[in-house]
Design a protein around this motif. Sequence first.
Motif, short mmCIF file in Angstrom:
data_model
loop_
_atom_site.label_atom_id
_atom_site.label_comp_id
_atom_site.label_asym_id
_atom_site.label_seq_id
_atom_site.Cartn_x
_atom_site.Cartn_y
_atom_site.Cartn_z
N ASP A 56 0.63 3.84 1.20
CA ASP A 56 0.71 4.72 2.61
C ASP A 56 1.95 4.09 3.40
N ASN A 57 2.57 2.95 3.01
CA ASN A 57 3.72 2.34 3.68
C ASN A 57 4.97 2.81 3.39
N TYR A 58 4.87 3.62 2.10
CA TYR A 58 6.01 4.00 1.44
C TYR A 58 6.14 5.75 1.23
N VAL A 59 5.61 6.10 2.29
CA VAL A 59 5.51 7.73 2.07
C VAL A 59 6.98 8.34 2.39
N GLN B 280 3.73 1.62 -5.61
CA GLN B 280 2.70 2.10 -6.24
C GLN B 280 2.34 1.62 -7.75
N HIS C 247 0.75 -1.22 0.13
CA HIS C 247 -0.03 0.19 0.00
C HIS C 247 0.87 1.36 -0.14
#
Length: 195
Positions: free
Chosen positions: A33-36, A45, A31
């Motif tokens: 959000d885990n890689y912001v 993505q 997801h």
Amino acid sequence: MKDPYEVLGVPYGASEEVIKKAYRDLARKYHPDNYVNNPLADLAQEKMKEINEAYDALTKGGAASSGSYSQSQSRTGGYTGGTASEFALVRRMIQQGDLDGAEARLNGIANHNAEWYYLRGVIAQRRGWMDEAAQNFRIAANMEPHNAEYANAARAAGGQAAYTYRQQHTGGDDCTMCDVCSALMCMNCLCDCCH
């Protein structure tokens, strides 16, 4: 599109529950959000997009319940021009007896992979065109020799072709070869009688 079973890491013909569980596990892992603020954000993505496409192909196309995907699709160049949902639709049309519609839909698929030949064989078989069915089943089985569905269809159709071979080449039914041996011989035969 890549093979959706491979993308989700599930076996061919997996149940809908197994597919959903694999999807949820991968979605949690990749997801965005885990890689912001992470240099791998773009890759995550892209992976998430791939996972979503695979999940949609297997669940929205009805492939999980109908078993319409096959290993051959991944080994014959992917799904371009013949998505799993298209093949699933052709299978449903055949099951409903709409052979003309199924054949028209199949003819519109550019990717003539093992699934394409197998379905072409099923249509021919339903119409009683056993020689054409046997030929298409053999092609599918040769393209994907480890697919049990294709191999069984080729074997069953090969039994009919082997009988024809014995009639033409031995002069009758009294050949002592077993059906399996004669079917295999016929499948590898280069003469026109079996093809």
